[in-house]
Design a protein around this motif. Structure first.
Motif, PDB file in Angstrom:
ATOM      1  N   ALA A 185     -15.662 -33.185  24.834  1.00  0.00           N
ATOM      2  CA  ALA A 185     -17.152 -32.852  24.654  1.00  0.00           C
ATOM      3  C   ALA A 185     -18.182 -33.612  25.340  1.00  0.00           C
ATOM      4  O   ALA A 185     -19.178 -33.199  25.813  1.00  0.00           O
ATOM      5  N   GLY A 186     -17.781 -35.087  25.516  1.00  0.00           N
ATOM      6  CA  GLY A 186     -18.499 -35.666  26.379  1.00  0.00           C
ATOM      7  C   GLY A 186     -18.827 -35.291  27.988  1.00  0.00           C
ATOM      8  O   GLY A 186     -19.871 -35.316  28.381  1.00  0.00           O
ATOM      9  N   ILE A 187     -17.693 -34.855  28.472  1.00  0.00           N
ATOM     10  CA  ILE A 187     -17.631 -34.349  29.932  1.00  0.00           C
ATOM     11  C   ILE A 187     -18.683 -33.016  29.994  1.00  0.00           C
ATOM     12  O   ILE A 187     -19.462 -32.924  30.943  1.00  0.00           O
ATOM     13  N   ALA A 234     -14.810 -33.860  15.293  1.00  0.00           N
ATOM     14  CA  ALA A 234     -15.021 -34.177  13.672  1.00  0.00           C
ATOM     15  C   ALA A 234     -14.041 -33.507  12.721  1.00  0.00           C
ATOM     16  O   ALA A 234     -13.703 -34.442  11.784  1.00  0.00           O
ATOM     17  N   LEU A 235     -13.655 -32.448  12.701  1.00  0.00           N
ATOM     18  CA  LEU A 235     -13.001 -31.637  11.918  1.00  0.00           C
ATOM     19  C   LEU A 235     -11.488 -32.386  12.026  1.00  0.00           C
ATOM     20  O   LEU A 235     -10.852 -32.683  10.968  1.00  0.00           O
ATOM     21  N   VAL A 236     -11.343 -32.488  13.205  1.00  0.00           N
ATOM     22  CA  VAL A 236      -9.670 -32.970  13.411  1.00  0.00           C
ATOM     23  C   VAL A 236      -9.721 -34.452  12.689  1.00  0.00           C
ATOM     24  O   VAL A 236      -8.823 -34.902  12.165  1.00  0.00           O
ATOM     25  N   VAL A 237     -10.841 -35.197  13.142  1.00  0.00           N
ATOM     26  CA  VAL A 237     -10.621 -36.819  12.245  1.00  0.00           C
ATOM     27  C   VAL A 237     -10.651 -36.472  10.833  1.00  0.00           C
ATOM     28  O   VAL A 237      -9.802 -37.383  10.155  1.00  0.00           O
ATOM     29  N   PRO A 297      -3.975 -33.851  17.440  1.00  0.00           N
ATOM     30  CA  PRO A 297      -4.672 -34.775  18.618  1.00  0.00           C
ATOM     31  C   PRO A 297      -6.216 -34.546  18.653  1.00  0.00           C
ATOM     32  O   PRO A 297      -6.949 -33.752  18.134  1.00  0.00           O
ATOM     33  N   SER A 298      -6.948 -35.700  19.067  1.00  0.00           N
ATOM     34  CA  SER A 298      -8.470 -35.707  18.881  1.00  0.00           C
ATOM     35  C   SER A 298      -8.971 -35.993  20.240  1.00  0.00           C
ATOM     36  O   SER A 298      -9.895 -36.736  20.434  1.00  0.00           O
ATOM     37  N   GLU A 299      -8.536 -35.439  21.309  1.00  0.00           N
ATOM     38  CA  GLU A 299      -9.026 -35.678  22.655  1.00  0.00           C
ATOM     39  C   GLU A 299     -10.386 -34.910  22.830  1.00  0.00           C
ATOM     40  O   GLU A 299     -11.168 -34.899  23.832  1.00  0.00           O
TER      41      GLU A 299
END
Length: 171
Positions: free
Chosen positions: A147-149, A116-119, A140-142
């Motif tokens: 986080a999902g993994i 969220a910070l990167v976005v 980069p926002s990977e």
């Protein structure tokens, strides 16, 4: 035996990441304060990070963008710290425990917050690019994928903890 060796290596790598990211956050912070008095320091804030255009445009915008970077590396260092804690308390004979589950969930939430910070950073510099012509340097926002993994693994850990508890009750 091999698993314990791998965990020790991962622990060492997590220490290296934690120390390196902490140093990076601190170096950017110190460089920022130096750049407030020395305009040239903003050209190479840290490892080629050239933010002079933002500083010339607005000290406030420059400070916010540097703040994003400091927070980014600080959160990454905190995540490495959480991984250290997870690895140091992980019992390979009984890996499913409440502490491991809590740490894995905290790591996934931190990664989501980092994303969220990167976005927000990327939207911010995009708006600055549109309004002032400063070429935006996007981060980069990977993190959302990672986080999902980690969150999925924490769900698996949660189910493993439930099964382990059921098994303990049966015995």
């Amino acid at each position: 035996m091999k698993t314990k060796r791998i965990l020790k290596i991962m622990n060492i790598l997590a220490w290296i990441a934690f120390i390196g990211l902490s140093i990076k956050a601190g170096a950017i912070l110190i460089s920022y304060f130096i750049s407030l008095r020395n305009e040239e320091a903003a050209k190479d804030l840290y490892e080629g990070m050239n933010l002079i255009a933002y500083k010339q445009h607005s000290l406030l915008q420059y400070s916010i963008i540097v703040g994003y970077r400091i927070i980014q590396f600080s959160v990454q260092a905190y995540i490495a710290f959480l991984v250290l804690k997870l690895l140091s308390t992980l019992n390979i004979e009984r890996p499913f425990n409440a502490n491991a589950l809590k740490r894995m969930q905290t790591i996934s939430y931190c990664l989501l917050g980092l994303w969220a910070l990167v976005v927000i950073h990327n939207i911010h510099v995009g708006i600055l690019e549109a309004n002032s012509g400063i070429i935006a340097e996007l981060l980069p926002s990977e993190f959302v994928y990672i986080a999902g993994i980690v969150y999925v693994f924490s769900l698996l850990f949660k189910r493993g903890l439930e099964l382990q508890s059921e098994n303990d009750l049966m015995i």
